[in-house]
Design a protein around this motif. Structure first.
Motif, PDB file in Angstrom:
ATOM      1  N   TYR A 193      14.371 -10.903  25.818  1.00  0.00           N
ATOM      2  CA  TYR A 193      15.303 -12.069  26.531  1.00  0.00           C
ATOM      3  C   TYR A 193      15.637 -11.456  27.707  1.00  0.00           C
ATOM      4  CZ  TYR A 193      18.513 -15.815  26.580  1.00  0.00           C
ATOM      5  OH  TYR A 193      19.222 -16.949  27.010  1.00  0.00           O
ATOM      6  N   THR A 194      16.224 -12.239  28.760  1.00  0.00           N
ATOM      7  CA  THR A 194      16.503 -11.738  29.992  1.00  0.00           C
ATOM      8  C   THR A 194      18.177 -11.901  30.081  1.00  0.00           C
ATOM      9  OG1 THR A 194      14.330 -11.798  31.145  1.00  0.00           O
ATOM     10  CG2 THR A 194      16.147 -11.679  32.529  1.00  0.00           C
TER      11      THR A 194
ATOM     12  N   VAL B 153      15.298  -7.461  31.861  1.00  0.00           N
ATOM     13  CA  VAL B 153      14.505  -7.936  30.899  1.00  0.00           C
ATOM     14  C   VAL B 153      14.466  -7.084  29.747  1.00  0.00           C
ATOM     15  CG1 VAL B 153      12.267  -8.778  30.640  1.00  0.00           C
ATOM     16  CG2 VAL B 153      13.324  -8.908  33.063  1.00  0.00           C
TER      17      VAL B 153
ATOM     18  N   GLN C  15      16.353 -20.554  27.466  1.00  0.00           N
ATOM     19  CA  GLN C  15      15.807 -19.535  28.175  1.00  0.00           C
ATOM     20  C   GLN C  15      14.445 -19.529  27.472  1.00  0.00           C
ATOM     21  OE1 GLN C  15      15.552 -14.964  28.883  1.00  0.00           O
ATOM     22  NE2 GLN C  15      17.593 -15.907  29.896  1.00  0.00           N
TER      23      GLN C  15
ATOM     24  N   GLN D  34       8.359  -8.584  25.055  1.00  0.00           N
ATOM     25  CA  GLN D  34       9.736  -9.081  25.484  1.00  0.00           C
ATOM     26  C   GLN D  34      10.605  -9.896  24.826  1.00  0.00           C
ATOM     27  OE1 GLN D  34      10.408 -12.137  28.855  1.00  0.00           O
ATOM     28  NE2 GLN D  34       9.060 -10.714  29.773  1.00  0.00           N
TER      29      GLN D  34
ATOM     30  N   LEU E 132      22.144 -16.559  35.051  1.00  0.00           N
ATOM     31  CA  LEU E 132      20.780 -17.196  35.005  1.00  0.00           C
ATOM     32  C   LEU E 132      20.868 -18.748  34.447  1.00  0.00           C
ATOM     33  CD1 LEU E 132      19.051 -14.114  33.530  1.00  0.00           C
ATOM     34  CD2 LEU E 132      18.686 -15.051  36.042  1.00  0.00           C
TER      35      LEU E 132
ATOM     36  N   TYR F 241      11.013 -17.252  28.627  1.00  0.00           N
ATOM     37  CA  TYR F 241      10.369 -16.069  29.013  1.00  0.00           C
ATOM     38  C   TYR F 241      10.235 -15.861  30.416  1.00  0.00           C
ATOM     39  CZ  TYR F 241       6.742 -12.460  27.850  1.00  0.00           C
ATOM     40  OH  TYR F 241       5.927 -11.331  27.550  1.00  0.00           O
ATOM     41  N   THR F 242      10.343 -14.231  30.660  1.00  0.00           N
ATOM     42  CA  THR F 242      10.383 -14.018  32.181  1.00  0.00           C
ATOM     43  C   THR F 242       9.008 -13.498  32.422  1.00  0.00           C
ATOM     44  OG1 THR F 242      12.729 -13.466  31.864  1.00  0.00           O
ATOM     45  CG2 THR F 242      11.487 -12.464  33.561  1.00  0.00           C
TER      46      THR F 242
END
Lengths: 221, 221
Positions: free
Chosen positions: B77-78, B93, A75, B75, A54, A77-78
DNA sequence: ACAAAAGTGTTGAGAGTACACCCATGC
DNA sequence: GCATGGGTGTACTCTCAACACTTTTGT
């Protein structure tokens, strides 16, 4: 339970690219050339390739848009609401990048009507959920400025204290006391004196650089 | 540039589920029944369905494993390294959940040899990159304890100050001064007295609850 | 000499830390 | 009356915020 039994979503990375110029905090937007949201402005991004991480995908997209490498990239947030892209299920991993505006040349393949810096104060309407993403990025940016040394990644190697203060004032949208700011900054013991800048028509300021051992972003909480 | 021109990765959610019991911070692990990593312990998780959001997917997996709903879920981290799953490209995720151990009954469909609470101090070897994910989760947990009121989501509705202090001591792995802790906590003005707990063989402690208007997690930074 | 920005110190308020003794109950 | 955890105050240090004048240069 093999990895390919299920229908799969698409995965993109979207990058909120911040810079500071003209005494203003700006972010880079690109004009969409295709549906959906054709003609609307959007945060730069693209699909993740199967053989890249990613972070690599974000770095690649960033380099394609701005020509810069070696910038701060983080990074965020998704975002994965099933309805966020009308074409189908697209999950996006958002990133934030901080670039030094002097090092940027917007990609020559995209003419300037396709990619532009916008002041945070005057953003146009954005495609998809990109408004939410940019708001999230701004919050994170402020947090990072408050508690880490990321700010220095938007400056040239040598800089003055008032350049730093001015960046903080732009990012937080308010002014800080000059004496308190300098006192706090110098007490962190992360700066090295680099001589005096003589090219000004007023009292020449001391130039500083980050100490050699402060290569990485550190927490100053 | 349609959304389906590219080969797509699989997307999963993985949930680091924390609880406190036996005076210890624990996380829930499940034993993998299939390859790869068959027989190894892993963080619970699963594939995201095309019509559910990421948060919904995490909530569903959490309910399937623990039977609990209405818990704190965030959430993290991905993680998307191309090699993190030997079966192919799987992006995950990660989420963290905080549950009250009294409300948990591990899913009856999974017998206890398949799902167990592990002390953070004695984690077994984990499948995939789940060690990295759980370390990330622990950092975030400590941060959230320090700066927000998430801790209360692991307590019953009425609680004593020493219950809270004990949670903080477990999460940070050190002891705090009783007077300073109570002073700080009460000065936040988020607790309401709820009478005295009489069922103890020592001086009965005052019970507290969160004030009605502190339903959500607030920052106490 | 004037314009422009650089540079610099003190004081008060509030927050965090260190530290020890008496209290209310069940048995 | 004893064992158990509950409950409480003070003094010190440090950090943050408020506040204004002198210095150095180019023109």
């Amino acid at each position: 339970m093999a990895a390919n039994e299920y229908p799969k979503p698409s995965v993109t990375v979207d990058i909120v690219i911040f810079t500071i110029n003209d005494n203003d905090l700006k972010l880079l937007l690109v004009k969409r050339g295709v549906e959906p949201f054709k003609g609307k402005w959007a945060i730069p991004g693209g699909f993740v390739k199967l053989d890249e991480s990613l972070h690599e995908a974000a770095k690649r997209e960033l380099a394609e848009e701005t020509g810069v490498k070696d910038v701060y990239l983080e990074q965020l947030y998704t975002f994965g609401d099933p309805k966020r892209d009308p074409r189908g299920r697209v999950i996006t991993v958002s990133y934030m990048a901080l670039v030094n505006s002097e090092k940027i040349k917007l990609s020559p393949s995209t003419d300037s009507s396709d990619a532009q810096w916008f002041s945070l104060k005057k953003l146009p309407e954005l495609a998809f959920d990109h408004k939410k993403i940019s708001e999230y990025a701004l919050k994170r940016l402020r947090w990072k400025f408050e508690y880490t040394t990321v700010a220095f990644s938007m400056l040239p190697e040598k800089f003055t204290i008032s350049q730093i203060q001015s960046m903080y004032e732009i990012v937080f949208g308010k002014e800080f006391d000059k004496r308190n700011f300098a006192k706090k900054l110098l007490s962190l013991n992360i700066l090295k004196e680099q001589g005096i800048n003589k090219n000004v028509s007023y009292r020449p300021p001391m130039l500083y650089s980050l100490k050699a051992d402060i290569g990485e972003i550190i927490e100053i909480i």
